[in-house]
Design a protein around this motif. Sequence first.
Motif, PDB file in Angstrom:
ATOM      1  N   GLN B 483      12.360   9.924 -13.236  1.00  0.00           N
ATOM      2  CA  GLN B 483      11.752  10.968 -12.400  1.00  0.00           C
ATOM      3  C   GLN B 483      12.365  10.973 -11.009  1.00  0.00           C
ATOM      4  OE1 GLN B 483       7.329  12.234 -13.655  1.00  0.00           O
ATOM      5  NE2 GLN B 483       7.450  10.477 -12.335  1.00  0.00           N
ATOM      6  N   ALA B 484      12.600   9.777 -10.483  1.00  0.00           N
ATOM      7  CA  ALA B 484      13.147   9.671  -9.128  1.00  0.00           C
ATOM      8  C   ALA B 484      14.505  10.356  -9.035  1.00  0.00           C
ATOM      9  CB  ALA B 484      13.271   8.198  -8.729  1.00  0.00           C
ATOM     10  N   ILE B 485      15.332  10.190 -10.059  1.00  0.00           N
ATOM     11  CA  ILE B 485      16.651  10.829 -10.088  1.00  0.00           C
ATOM     12  C   ILE B 485      16.486  12.348 -10.030  1.00  0.00           C
ATOM     13  CG2 ILE B 485      18.583  11.360 -11.643  1.00  0.00           C
ATOM     14  CD1 ILE B 485      19.026   8.749 -10.452  1.00  0.00           C
ATOM     15  N   ASN B 486      15.550  12.867 -10.817  1.00  0.00           N
ATOM     16  CA  ASN B 486      15.342  14.318 -10.876  1.00  0.00           C
ATOM     17  C   ASN B 486      14.728  14.851  -9.583  1.00  0.00           C
ATOM     18  OD1 ASN B 486      16.032  15.562 -13.641  1.00  0.00           O
ATOM     19  ND2 ASN B 486      15.105  13.606 -14.146  1.00  0.00           N
ATOM     20  N   ILE B 487      13.844  14.075  -8.978  1.00  0.00           N
ATOM     21  CA  ILE B 487      13.243  14.509  -7.707  1.00  0.00           C
ATOM     22  C   ILE B 487      14.311  14.574  -6.622  1.00  0.00           C
ATOM     23  CG2 ILE B 487      11.650  13.818  -5.859  1.00  0.00           C
ATOM     24  CD1 ILE B 487       9.832  12.647  -8.093  1.00  0.00           C
ATOM     25  N   LEU B 488      15.114  13.530  -6.551  1.00  0.00           N
ATOM     26  CA  LEU B 488      16.194  13.478  -5.562  1.00  0.00           C
ATOM     27  C   LEU B 488      17.152  14.655  -5.749  1.00  0.00           C
ATOM     28  CD1 LEU B 488      17.206  11.644  -3.276  1.00  0.00           C
ATOM     29  CD2 LEU B 488      18.591  10.444  -4.945  1.00  0.00           C
ATOM     30  N   TYR B 529       8.888  19.989   0.935  1.00  0.00           N
ATOM     31  CA  TYR B 529       8.702  18.811   0.088  1.00  0.00           C
ATOM     32  C   TYR B 529       7.627  17.885   0.665  1.00  0.00           C
ATOM     33  CZ  TYR B 529       9.555  14.542  -2.507  1.00  0.00           C
ATOM     34  OH  TYR B 529       9.378  13.424  -3.283  1.00  0.00           O
ATOM     35  N   PHE B 530       7.618  17.767   1.995  1.00  0.00           N
ATOM     36  CA  PHE B 530       6.659  16.856   2.620  1.00  0.00           C
ATOM     37  C   PHE B 530       5.319  17.522   2.953  1.00  0.00           C
ATOM     38  CE2 PHE B 530      10.694  14.634   3.507  1.00  0.00           C
ATOM     39  CZ  PHE B 530      10.368  13.414   2.921  1.00  0.00           C
ATOM     40  N   THR B 531       5.217  18.831   2.743  1.00  0.00           N
ATOM     41  CA  THR B 531       3.951  19.489   3.094  1.00  0.00           C
ATOM     42  C   THR B 531       3.253  20.146   1.898  1.00  0.00           C
ATOM     43  OG1 THR B 531       5.217  21.468   3.713  1.00  0.00           O
ATOM     44  CG2 THR B 531       4.574  19.990   5.496  1.00  0.00           C
ATOM     45  N   LEU B 532       4.015  20.575   0.895  1.00  0.00           N
ATOM     46  CA  LEU B 532       3.402  21.279  -0.239  1.00  0.00           C
ATOM     47  C   LEU B 532       3.150  20.334  -1.401  1.00  0.00           C
ATOM     48  CD1 LEU B 532       5.260  24.699  -0.660  1.00  0.00           C
ATOM     49  CD2 LEU B 532       3.042  24.268   0.384  1.00  0.00           C
ATOM     50  N   ASN B 533       2.147  20.675  -2.207  1.00  0.00           N
ATOM     51  CA  ASN B 533       1.884  19.901  -3.414  1.00  0.00           C
ATOM     52  C   ASN B 533       2.263  20.760  -4.622  1.00  0.00           C
ATOM     53  OD1 ASN B 533       0.934  18.083  -5.314  1.00  0.00           O
ATOM     54  ND2 ASN B 533      -1.165  18.873  -5.197  1.00  0.00           N
ATOM     55  N   ILE B 534       3.568  20.854  -4.862  1.00  0.00           N
ATOM     56  CA  ILE B 534       4.032  21.613  -6.029  1.00  0.00           C
ATOM     57  C   ILE B 534       5.010  20.739  -6.817  1.00  0.00           C
ATOM     58  CG2 ILE B 534       3.745  23.878  -4.941  1.00  0.00           C
ATOM     59  CD1 ILE B 534       6.773  23.950  -4.493  1.00  0.00           C
ATOM     60  N   SER B 535       5.226  21.118  -8.061  1.00  0.00           N
ATOM     61  CA  SER B 535       6.160  20.366  -8.903  1.00  0.00           C
ATOM     62  C   SER B 535       7.538  20.361  -8.253  1.00  0.00           C
ATOM     63  CB  SER B 535       6.246  21.023 -10.280  1.00  0.00           C
ATOM     64  OG  SER B 535       7.327  20.484 -11.017  1.00  0.00           O
ATOM     65  N   TYR B 536       8.192  19.200  -8.268  1.00  0.00           N
ATOM     66  CA  TYR B 536       9.507  19.099  -7.608  1.00  0.00           C
ATOM     67  C   TYR B 536      10.533  20.060  -8.193  1.00  0.00           C
ATOM     68  CZ  TYR B 536      10.956  16.199 -11.606  1.00  0.00           C
ATOM     69  OH  TYR B 536      11.243  15.737 -12.867  1.00  0.00           O
ATOM     70  N   LEU B 537      10.357  20.468  -9.443  1.00  0.00           N
ATOM     71  CA  LEU B 537      11.332  21.374 -10.078  1.00  0.00           C
ATOM     72  C   LEU B 537      11.445  22.702  -9.334  1.00  0.00           C
ATOM     73  CD1 LEU B 537      10.529  20.684 -13.830  1.00  0.00           C
ATOM     74  CD2 LEU B 537      12.699  20.225 -12.691  1.00  0.00           C
ATOM     75  N   TRP B 538      10.341  23.129  -8.711  1.00  0.00           N
ATOM     76  CA  TRP B 538      10.372  24.413  -8.010  1.00  0.00           C
ATOM     77  C   TRP B 538      11.300  24.397  -6.810  1.00  0.00           C
ATOM     78  CZ3 TRP B 538       8.991  28.128 -10.920  1.00  0.00           C
ATOM     79  CH2 TRP B 538       7.930  28.001 -11.810  1.00  0.00           C
ATOM     80  N   TYR B 539      11.587  23.213  -6.252  1.00  0.00           N
ATOM     81  CA  TYR B 539      12.460  23.153  -5.069  1.00  0.00           C
ATOM     82  C   TYR B 539      13.892  23.588  -5.389  1.00  0.00           C
ATOM     83  CZ  TYR B 539       8.592  20.918  -2.777  1.00  0.00           C
ATOM     84  OH  TYR B 539       7.357  20.667  -2.248  1.00  0.00           O
ATOM     85  N   ASN B 540      14.283  23.471  -6.659  1.00  0.00           N
ATOM     86  CA  ASN B 540      15.603  23.963  -7.049  1.00  0.00           C
ATOM     87  C   ASN B 540      15.682  25.473  -6.860  1.00  0.00           C
ATOM     88  OD1 ASN B 540      17.011  21.537  -8.387  1.00  0.00           O
ATOM     89  ND2 ASN B 540      14.965  21.513  -9.300  1.00  0.00           N
ATOM     90  N   LEU B 541      14.626  26.127  -7.277  1.00  0.00           N
ATOM     91  CA  LEU B 541      14.561  27.587  -7.166  1.00  0.00           C
ATOM     92  C   LEU B 541      14.434  28.009  -5.706  1.00  0.00           C
ATOM     93  CD1 LEU B 541      14.311  30.246  -8.712  1.00  0.00           C
ATOM     94  CD2 LEU B 541      11.876  29.825  -8.955  1.00  0.00           C
TER      95      LEU B 541
END
Lengths: 59, 572
Positions: B483-488, B529-541
């Motif tokens: 998971q850490a790899i994917n989050i990074l 990333y540090f303020t929202l509580n959303i799935s990390y996958l959305w940050y790609n979009l």
Amino acid sequence: MTTPAPAAPSDPPPARRPDSGDDTTGLPGFPTWGRVYAVVLGGLGLVILLLALFSRAFA
Amino acid sequence: MNALDYLVLFGTMVGIAVYATWRTRGVRDLSEYVKGDPRRGWLTIGISVMATQASAITFMSTPGQGYESGLGFVQNYFGLPLALVIVAAVFLPLYRRLDVYTAYEFLGRRFDAKTRLLGASLFLLQRGLAAGITIYAPAIVLSTVFGWRLDLTIIFSGLLVIIYTVSGGSDAVNLTQKYQLGVIFAGMFAAFAVLVFRLPREVSFADALTVAGGFNKLEAVDFSLDVSRRYTLWSGLLGGLFLSLSYFGTDQSQVQRYMHNHSIRESRLGLMFNAVCKIPMQFFILLLGAMVFVFYQFERPPVFFNATAWHAQAGTEAGRRLKELDAEFTAVHARKRAQIGEWIEARHAGNEPAAAAARSAARVSLARAEAIRSEVRTVLQKADPMTGANDADYVFITFVLGYLPHGVVGLLVAVIFAAALSSKASELNALGATTTVDLYRHLARRDACDAHYLAASRWFTALWGVVALAFALYAHLVENLIQAINILGSIFYGVMLGLFLVAFFLKRVGGTAVFWAAIAAQALVFILYFTLNISYLWYNLIGCAACVGLSLAFQALLPAAASTPPPEDRAP
């Protein structure tokens, strides 16, 4: 074995290398890449459907 | 492990090293070192691309993910086939037409020097940190097998990776990866067979699936629209699409593998091979983890899977508390096992109300067992803050060492370790190559000979190995390695993809606009990333959309002169 030094950013772009036989897939039953891509994406839909059914069966 | 395991372990490692060295003798120039042999076939490329992504982490951490959280993680890969189709149809022909060494060289040609440096820097930062996380995986194997301290095994593994990479080059990686992958899969099938075979006689495979499902381990698809849920169908399809598109289309560790192949046909077939195989592979590995979970409902598992950390506290004040918790865990496990037995018996008898009642009771016991495990983690961390908070990455290796036949254990440990070395080698090669081509050659030495760049590439590869090693010493802080790899990746990849999409499709956007847009988009992703509580996958979009949108906006606002790239860096 040596090769020419890598091109610096200011050099002219290297010549396009020949890609022999790239238009054909070489796969029996899949003469075009479009058909290969369609099968891959169709497979994705099928896999998601099967996984959803699997999840439901053991919910 | 016994003598036979050690014999197989060391024999396999030496055999792999000798074979790779023999096959790669005579590699002398930068082109071959960075690009590998251009005559590789599509199967080699396909397995190679998959093996780079499916490193030792996949085989150690993914079953742990399945053990802890079930099959939901498979949704992370739902966007991958579509991404690979786009890479094969659009990105690949573009890269090959340019004949560049690194993907970021293209940014320099299309935009300007600063945008190229930005793209290369984003890659180096992200991939350099990720390399640290993945070096951690073989260290876990060594620590578990030999009972050595984790920091020592991290240093040992890291140094081994550096020597292997710098001495071999990417061809050695490709040569041995397919065999390692084959042996690892054979080992995983063997583990699966052992799991099913060693279940109690009255528990069939269908019962095992029922138990896993009863504990919510088999929820592979979640249709929820809740963006805070980490893995859903939608975050997987959309976020996963952008994550995979960026990874396969812009990450040098992947791009270097297919853009220099002999023919575009073979590269496309390699990518399609992965598009078809990836989800079934991940599903199988996660299911294996879920089955390990079921297995440990009948066999008493360790209360904490990191045995080295556990034993380090024996005889201390914390050790006494751990012993009490261990005793309570044993009692809860026995009660839970009896409840699961009643559940299966009632199910066989067709007594649904009794089955439901037993299942509910078993779930309560499981919750208590998890609470004990959580307290154990707290005690261990309080006693030694360097102890990892999560032991999920130790689950599968603990099972392998405990239950697989001797000889097979040695072989599996050897190939998991070798796979870690191989995937790290290709990652470090990409870091070394990018540093040499996009930074060193571009900024420091423009006119040196090829032998000089080859030497520089090896030095930079070694340097990145040391950086990764240093970061690996802190990787125990992450929740779960895979998971850490994917989050990074998700934090950086969206912006990186945005840069390339602008380069490919928005011809009117210049270097200055896209450069500042990428910086603003990356800052936005960090803030969100540090303020929202959303799935990390959305940050790609989000990162990609912000980069593309801001590029257009900045281009419209900037004066024409400011947005025009310097003549020497203009696209051809």
